[in-house]
Design a protein around this motif. Structure first.
Motif, PDB file in Angstrom:
ATOM      1  N   THR A 187     -73.530  -7.336  -0.562  1.00 50.70           N
ATOM      2  CA  THR A 187     -74.938  -7.037  -0.314  1.00 50.70           C
ATOM      3  C   THR A 187     -75.413  -5.900  -1.204  1.00 50.70           C
ATOM      4  O   THR A 187     -76.498  -5.960  -1.795  1.00 50.70           O
ATOM      5  CB  THR A 187     -75.148  -6.682   1.165  1.00 50.70           C
ATOM      6  OG1 THR A 187     -74.859  -7.821   1.965  1.00 50.70           O
ATOM      7  CG2 THR A 187     -76.578  -6.254   1.438  1.00 50.70           C
ATOM      8  N   ALA A 188     -74.598  -4.873  -1.334  1.00 53.42           N
ATOM      9  CA  ALA A 188     -74.969  -3.737  -2.186  1.00 53.42           C
ATOM     10  C   ALA A 188     -75.054  -4.156  -3.653  1.00 53.42           C
ATOM     11  O   ALA A 188     -76.006  -3.791  -4.364  1.00 53.42           O
ATOM     12  CB  ALA A 188     -73.958  -2.609  -2.007  1.00 53.42           C
ATOM     13  N   VAL A 189     -74.072  -4.931  -4.110  1.00 49.12           N
ATOM     14  CA  VAL A 189     -74.060  -5.339  -5.525  1.00 49.12           C
ATOM     15  C   VAL A 189     -75.226  -6.264  -5.834  1.00 49.12           C
ATOM     16  O   VAL A 189     -75.973  -6.053  -6.807  1.00 49.12           O
ATOM     17  CB  VAL A 189     -72.721  -6.018  -5.876  1.00 49.12           C
ATOM     18  CG1 VAL A 189     -72.777  -6.612  -7.280  1.00 49.12           C
ATOM     19  CG2 VAL A 189     -71.578  -5.030  -5.761  1.00 49.12           C
ATOM     20  N   ILE A 190     -75.385  -7.308  -5.030  1.00 46.29           N
ATOM     21  CA  ILE A 190     -76.444  -8.288  -5.294  1.00 46.29           C
ATOM     22  C   ILE A 190     -77.818  -7.642  -5.169  1.00 46.29           C
ATOM     23  O   ILE A 190     -78.719  -7.899  -5.969  1.00 46.29           O
ATOM     24  CB  ILE A 190     -76.292  -9.478  -4.333  1.00 46.29           C
ATOM     25  CG1 ILE A 190     -74.979 -10.213  -4.598  1.00 46.29           C
ATOM     26  CG2 ILE A 190     -77.457 -10.443  -4.475  1.00 46.29           C
ATOM     27  CD1 ILE A 190     -74.598 -11.207  -3.509  1.00 46.29           C
ATOM     28  N   GLY A 191     -77.974  -6.791  -4.151  1.00 49.31           N
ATOM     29  CA  GLY A 191     -79.241  -6.081  -4.001  1.00 49.31           C
ATOM     30  C   GLY A 191     -79.509  -5.133  -5.153  1.00 49.31           C
ATOM     31  O   GLY A 191     -80.638  -5.030  -5.639  1.00 49.31           O
ATOM     32  N   ALA A 226     -77.604 -14.630   2.555  1.00 47.11           N
ATOM     33  CA  ALA A 226     -77.981 -15.312   3.797  1.00 47.11           C
ATOM     34  C   ALA A 226     -77.011 -14.957   4.927  1.00 47.11           C
ATOM     35  O   ALA A 226     -77.431 -14.763   6.080  1.00 47.11           O
ATOM     36  CB  ALA A 226     -78.025 -16.819   3.578  1.00 47.11           C
ATOM     37  N   LEU A 227     -75.715 -14.878   4.628  1.00 49.40           N
ATOM     38  CA  LEU A 227     -74.749 -14.451   5.636  1.00 49.40           C
ATOM     39  C   LEU A 227     -75.051 -13.032   6.116  1.00 49.40           C
ATOM     40  O   LEU A 227     -74.960 -12.736   7.315  1.00 49.40           O
ATOM     41  CB  LEU A 227     -73.335 -14.508   5.058  1.00 49.40           C
ATOM     42  CG  LEU A 227     -72.714 -15.889   4.872  1.00 49.40           C
ATOM     43  CD1 LEU A 227     -71.432 -15.794   4.046  1.00 49.40           C
ATOM     44  CD2 LEU A 227     -72.411 -16.536   6.229  1.00 49.40           C
ATOM     45  N   ALA A 228     -75.411 -12.163   5.180  1.00 46.83           N
ATOM     46  CA  ALA A 228     -75.687 -10.772   5.537  1.00 46.83           C
ATOM     47  C   ALA A 228     -76.944 -10.660   6.393  1.00 46.83           C
ATOM     48  O   ALA A 228     -76.951  -9.977   7.426  1.00 46.83           O
ATOM     49  CB  ALA A 228     -75.828  -9.924   4.274  1.00 46.83           C
ATOM     50  N   THR A 229     -78.016 -11.332   5.989  1.00 49.75           N
ATOM     51  CA  THR A 229     -79.273 -11.206   6.727  1.00 49.75           C
ATOM     52  C   THR A 229     -79.217 -11.913   8.079  1.00 49.75           C
ATOM     53  O   THR A 229     -80.026 -11.630   8.963  1.00 49.75           O
ATOM     54  CB  THR A 229     -80.448 -11.756   5.907  1.00 49.75           C
ATOM     55  OG1 THR A 229     -80.183 -13.107   5.508  1.00 49.75           O
ATOM     56  CG2 THR A 229     -80.690 -10.894   4.671  1.00 49.75           C
ATOM     57  N   TYR A 255     -83.323 -14.609  -5.180  1.00 49.92           N
ATOM     58  CA  TYR A 255     -82.199 -15.453  -5.582  1.00 49.92           C
ATOM     59  C   TYR A 255     -82.419 -16.911  -5.195  1.00 49.92           C
ATOM     60  O   TYR A 255     -81.955 -17.819  -5.897  1.00 49.92           O
ATOM     61  CB  TYR A 255     -80.895 -14.914  -5.001  1.00 49.92           C
ATOM     62  CG  TYR A 255     -80.408 -13.681  -5.721  1.00 49.92           C
ATOM     63  CD1 TYR A 255     -79.808 -13.775  -6.976  1.00 49.92           C
ATOM     64  CD2 TYR A 255     -80.572 -12.411  -5.170  1.00 49.92           C
ATOM     65  CE1 TYR A 255     -79.367 -12.647  -7.641  1.00 49.92           C
ATOM     66  CE2 TYR A 255     -80.141 -11.277  -5.836  1.00 49.92           C
ATOM     67  CZ  TYR A 255     -79.544 -11.398  -7.071  1.00 49.92           C
ATOM     68  OH  TYR A 255     -79.113 -10.275  -7.743  1.00 49.92           O
ATOM     69  N   GLU A 256     -83.123 -17.142  -4.100  1.00 50.32           N
ATOM     70  CA  GLU A 256     -83.453 -18.524  -3.752  1.00 50.32           C
ATOM     71  C   GLU A 256     -84.340 -19.144  -4.820  1.00 50.32           C
ATOM     72  O   GLU A 256     -84.159 -20.322  -5.187  1.00 50.32           O
ATOM     73  CB  GLU A 256     -84.147 -18.576  -2.390  1.00 50.32           C
ATOM     74  CG  GLU A 256     -83.204 -18.354  -1.218  1.00 50.32           C
ATOM     75  CD  GLU A 256     -83.915 -18.320   0.111  1.00 50.32           C
ATOM     76  OE1 GLU A 256     -83.290 -18.641   1.131  1.00 50.32           O
ATOM     77  OE2 GLU A 256     -85.116 -17.948   0.134  1.00 50.32           O
ATOM     78  N   ALA A 257     -85.290 -18.367  -5.343  1.00 52.67           N
ATOM     79  CA  ALA A 257     -86.145 -18.880  -6.410  1.00 52.67           C
ATOM     80  C   ALA A 257     -85.332 -19.155  -7.674  1.00 52.67           C
ATOM     81  O   ALA A 257     -85.526 -20.173  -8.353  1.00 52.67           O
ATOM     82  CB  ALA A 257     -87.269 -17.886  -6.701  1.00 52.67           C
ATOM     83  N   ALA A 258     -84.393 -18.263  -7.982  1.00 52.98           N
ATOM     84  CA  ALA A 258     -83.548 -18.470  -9.164  1.00 52.98           C
ATOM     85  C   ALA A 258     -82.662 -19.697  -8.973  1.00 52.98           C
ATOM     86  O   ALA A 258     -82.489 -20.512  -9.890  1.00 52.98           O
ATOM     87  CB  ALA A 258     -82.694 -17.230  -9.427  1.00 52.98           C
ATOM     88  N   ASP A 310     -76.364 -19.437  -6.758  1.00 52.16           N
ATOM     89  CA  ASP A 310     -76.190 -20.164  -5.507  1.00 52.16           C
ATOM     90  C   ASP A 310     -75.238 -19.425  -4.565  1.00 52.16           C
ATOM     91  O   ASP A 310     -75.455 -19.407  -3.345  1.00 52.16           O
ATOM     92  CB  ASP A 310     -75.699 -21.590  -5.769  1.00 52.16           C
ATOM     93  CG  ASP A 310     -74.443 -21.649  -6.627  1.00 52.16           C
ATOM     94  OD1 ASP A 310     -74.155 -20.689  -7.370  1.00 52.16           O
ATOM     95  OD2 ASP A 310     -73.738 -22.677  -6.563  1.00 52.16           O
ATOM     96  N   LEU A 311     -74.217 -18.796  -5.127  1.00 51.48           N
ATOM     97  CA  LEU A 311     -73.305 -18.009  -4.297  1.00 51.48           C
ATOM     98  C   LEU A 311     -73.968 -16.729  -3.799  1.00 51.48           C
ATOM     99  O   LEU A 311     -73.701 -16.270  -2.681  1.00 51.48           O
ATOM    100  CB  LEU A 311     -72.040 -17.682  -5.080  1.00 51.48           C
ATOM    101  CG  LEU A 311     -71.206 -18.888  -5.510  1.00 51.48           C
ATOM    102  CD1 LEU A 311     -69.985 -18.439  -6.294  1.00 51.48           C
ATOM    103  CD2 LEU A 311     -70.784 -19.716  -4.300  1.00 51.48           C
ATOM    104  N   ALA A 312     -74.837 -16.148  -4.617  1.00 52.32           N
ATOM    105  CA  ALA A 312     -75.584 -14.968  -4.179  1.00 52.32           C
ATOM    106  C   ALA A 312     -76.476 -15.318  -2.992  1.00 52.32           C
ATOM    107  O   ALA A 312     -76.573 -14.550  -2.024  1.00 52.32           O
ATOM    108  CB  ALA A 312     -76.413 -14.408  -5.327  1.00 52.32           C
TER     109      ALA A 312
END
Length: 271
Positions: A168-172, A227-230, A245-248, A220-222
């Motif tokens: 979550t920290a990295v992707i965010g 989604a798991l985190a939220t 990321y959903e848009a990407a 897609d993995l992001a």
């Protein structure tokens, strides 16, 4: 040496399985797309035709799969083949709820360890991943060490939980860098100047990841990880990151590409 079954030979799984071969472990592999196993078979691994066959004679089963649905599908095949004394090491990013779900399905005497990894394909290839091990990992400490240094995180599920926090920290952070660069674009700043200034600040690590070219973690993995985190906590900022990321991931040219490609997508995004 322990006989190991490794299930899942994607961008991360294949180089991780090779580390086990290098260490001398007898290795049976399985992947949904069998062709991906060919380099490992050439190096000495045995290719199984299905997950059940792969685990039948193993001491240790390792899964490195795309997400919860893939793990559940493999579990349906392998659980009937597990026997007392075996270890199942779940190294996918699936969250603690799925780990506990798996634990409830296992026969008596089978030990489940959740051991997701920190690092990308470059670290997997060099055996320098960070392993976050939850549960009783004493009996497989040497196996886990083949992949990199091991951090014991606590009871079963704690490794999977910490992996969500880290991702979550990295992707965010990568999404935040993308938005900062979008602002730089809007203000007419030179790209290299803006990147250089950001790299010298507290987001330096995220800047490096946002523009990395030698690693792979798909958009897609992001989406799956955020989604798991939220779903686990109220995270308004990460809800906004998830939308990015959903848009990407909706772009077929970006969906399976590294999140560095998503950075460009976020910078261009208008809605």
């Amino acid at each position: 040496m322990k006989k190991i079954a490794f299930l899942g030979l994607g961008h991360m799984g294949a180089p991780m399985a090779r580390q086990l071969l290098t260490a001398g472990h007898p290795l049976t592999v399985w992947n949904r797309t069998a062709e991906k196993a060919e380099p490992l078979v050439d190096a000495g691994a045995v290719l199984a035709t299905g997950p059940a066959e792969a685990v039948r004679d193993a001491d240790v089963v390792i899964t490195m799969l795309a997400g919860p649905d893939a793990v559940r599908a493999v579990a349906d095949a392998v659980v009937p083949e597990l026997r007392a004394g075996m270890y199942w090491v779940e190294m996918s990013t699936v969250g603690p709820d799925v780990v506990r779900e798996l634990g409830a399905r296992l026969p008596d005497g089978v030990t489940l360890v959740d051991a997701p990894v920190m690092g990308s394909t470059d670290k997997a290839a060099s055996g320098e991943l960070g392993i976050l091990a939850g549960g009783d990992a004493d009996g497989i400490a040497q196996v886990l060490a083949c992949f990199g240094p091991v951090t014991r995180t606590g009871p079963l599920g704690s490794g999977a939980a910490l992996k969500l926090v880290v991702n979550t920290a990295v992707i965010g952070g990568v999404a935040l860098v993308a938005e900062a660069m979008k602002l730089a674009d809007a203000l007419g700043l030179d790209e290299e100047t803006a990147r250089g200034a950001l790299a010298k600040g507290p987001l330096g690590g995220a800047v490096g990841r946002a523009f990395a070219t030698d690693v792979h973690f798909g958009s897609d993995l992001a989406v799956k990880d955020v989604a798991l985190a939220t779903a686990s906590a109220q995270l308004p900022a990460m809800e906004a990151v998830l939308a990015h990321y959903e848009a990407a991931a909706a772009d077929p040219d970006v969906v399976h590409e590294d999140i560095a490609r998503a950075v460009a997508h976020i910078r261009r995004r208008t809605t």
